[in-house]
Design an enzyme around this catalytic site. Structure first.
Site, PDB file in Angstrom:
ATOM      1  N   ARG A   1     -15.916 -14.037 -10.871  1.00 34.54           N
ATOM      2  CA  ARG A   1     -15.382 -12.680 -10.956  1.00 34.54           C
ATOM      3  C   ARG A   1     -16.512 -11.659 -10.930  1.00 34.54           C
ATOM      4  O   ARG A   1     -16.433 -10.631 -10.263  1.00 34.54           O
ATOM      5  CB  ARG A   1     -14.541 -12.496 -12.222  1.00 34.54           C
TER       6      ARG A   1
ATOM      7  N   HIS B   1       1.287   1.450 -13.027  1.00 41.00           N
ATOM      8  CA  HIS B   1       2.029   0.259 -13.443  1.00 41.00           C
ATOM      9  C   HIS B   1       3.520   0.617 -13.531  1.00 41.00           C
ATOM     10  O   HIS B   1       3.866   1.668 -14.062  1.00 41.00           O
ATOM     11  CB  HIS B   1       1.518  -0.222 -14.810  1.00 41.00           C
TER      12      HIS B   1
ATOM     13  N   LEU C   1      -5.790  -5.937 -19.479  1.00 45.71           N
ATOM     14  CA  LEU C   1      -4.713  -5.750 -18.506  1.00 45.71           C
ATOM     15  C   LEU C   1      -3.767  -4.607 -18.913  1.00 45.71           C
ATOM     16  O   LEU C   1      -3.238  -4.622 -20.033  1.00 45.71           O
ATOM     17  CB  LEU C   1      -3.922  -7.068 -18.386  1.00 45.71           C
ATOM     18  N   ASP C   2      -3.568  -3.646 -18.014  1.00 52.55           N
ATOM     19  CA  ASP C   2      -2.592  -2.556 -18.200  1.00 52.55           C
ATOM     20  C   ASP C   2      -2.733  -1.898 -19.579  1.00 52.55           C
ATOM     21  O   ASP C   2      -1.750  -1.681 -20.282  1.00 52.55           O
ATOM     22  CB  ASP C   2      -1.163  -3.111 -18.011  1.00 52.55           C
TER      23      ASP C   2
ATOM     24  N   GLU D   1       6.780   6.579  -8.842  1.00 50.82           N
ATOM     25  CA  GLU D   1       5.345   6.244  -8.743  1.00 50.82           C
ATOM     26  C   GLU D   1       4.666   7.151  -7.721  1.00 50.82           C
ATOM     27  O   GLU D   1       3.559   7.649  -7.943  1.00 50.82           O
ATOM     28  CB  GLU D   1       5.160   4.780  -8.321  1.00 50.82           C
TER      29      GLU D   1
ATOM     30  N   GLY E   1       0.776  -1.242   0.000  1.00 48.28           N
ATOM     31  CA  GLY E   1       0.000   0.000   0.000  1.00 48.28           C
ATOM     32  C   GLY E   1       0.803   1.284   0.000  1.00 48.28           C
ATOM     33  O   GLY E   1       0.290   2.330   0.403  1.00 48.28           O
TER      34      GLY E   1
HETATM   35  C1  GRF Z   1       3.561  -0.882  -7.519  1.00 50.29           C
HETATM   36  O1  GRF Z   1       4.820  -1.131  -8.070  1.00 50.29           O
HETATM   37  C2  GRF Z   1       2.565  -0.581  -8.590  1.00 50.29           C
HETATM   38  O2  GRF Z   1       3.119   0.046  -9.694  1.00 50.29           O
HETATM   39  C3  GRF Z   1       2.074  -1.954  -8.980  1.00 50.29           C
HETATM   40  O3  GRF Z   1       2.046  -2.690  -7.778  1.00 50.29           O
HETATM   41  C4  GRF Z   1       2.968  -2.119  -6.852  1.00 50.29           C
HETATM   42  C5  GRF Z   1       2.180  -1.783  -5.634  1.00 50.29           C
HETATM   43  O4  GRF Z   1       3.001  -1.310  -4.599  1.00 50.29           O
HETATM   44  N1  GRF Z   1       0.796  -1.885  -9.634  1.00 50.29           N
HETATM   45  P1  GRF Z   1       2.346  -0.652  -3.318  1.00 50.29           P
HETATM   46  O5  GRF Z   1       1.408  -1.717  -2.714  1.00 50.29           O
HETATM   47  O6  GRF Z   1       1.603   0.566  -3.739  1.00 50.29           O
HETATM   48  O7  GRF Z   1       3.493  -0.357  -2.391  1.00 50.29           O
END
Ligand code: GRF
Length: 200
Positions: free
Chosen positions: A64, A108, A143-144, A173, A12
């Site tokens: 799902r 991502h 996906l992505d 990120e 998280g």
């Molecule tokens: C991150 O690297 C994000 O890009 C990917 O999953 C990871 C999650 O990390 N989708 P966190 O749980 O936010 O630390």
């Protein structure tokens, strides 16, 4: 002010970066729900500790569609307008995607469309890429795949492995996800086909 829900499955850290930016008044939003598919997710425990409304919804034994419907109804009860996926490890079906027309965002750890799916940082190292990075994009049923909101490049060093590259990408990120959410909450991102346009 937009009502934002966060979905996560793990530590998280992106959720924490979004929460911090919101707390600091940088994003016109409030977090109305945090949902995890795993009860032990550290991110869910953090939400609990900090007093965010949170739920664990388990997918086990559910289709799902049934799982998606349960999550959607919980998020709608909480008044969710925008959903942020932050390390949420499940693909969302059409019902979920269509339930939040104001936007579902994902982060991502690569420059999409390069290296989608799991272990994107290892994929970049193994491929011998000299540059990777991260992408915030709208979510569609693939996906992505949805339209890109923001991307930032991160160089791949000769001595990088999955761990070192992941750590450098993660720092970025934590910068671009809050920035992208801010722009979306300010209604400054218009989607035109696959492209997004930044408006004043
Ligand atoms: C991150 O690297 C994000 O890009 C990917 O999953 C990871 C999650 O990390 N989708 P966190 O749980 O936010 O630390």
């Amino acid at each position: 002010m937009k009502n934002v829900a966060v979905l996560l499955s793990g530590r998280g850290s992106n959720f924490m970066a979004l929460a911090a930016a919101i707390e600091q008044g940088k994003i016109p939003a409030r977090i109305v729900a945090v949902v995890s598919d795993l009860s032990q997710a550290p991110g869910l425990e953090w939400a609990r500790d900090k007093g965010y409304a949170n739920w664990c919804i388990r997918p086990l034994g559910k289709s799902r569609e049934a799982f998606d419907r349960e999550v959607v109804s919980k998020l709608q009860e909480a008044g969710t307008q925008i959903v942020c996926l932050a390390g949420f490890m499940r693909l969302l079906g059409p019902f979920f995607v269509q339930s939040f027309p104001a936007g579902i965002l994902n982060i991502h750890p690569s420059l999409l469309p390069s290296f989608p799916g799991l272990h994107a940082q290892q994929q970049a190292v193994s491929w011998g890429a000299k540059v990777s990075g991260c992408t915030v994009h709208f979510v569609d049923e693939k996906l992505d795949h949805g339209p890109i909101i923001l991307q930032r490049a991160v160089p791949v060093m000769d001595d990088d492995d999955e761990e070192t590259l992941s750590a450098r990408i993660l720092e970025i990120e934590h910068e671009i996800y809050p920035e992208a959410l801010r722009l979306v909450c300010q209604n400054r991102i218009k989607v035109k086909g696959r492209r997004t346009i930044l408006v004043d």
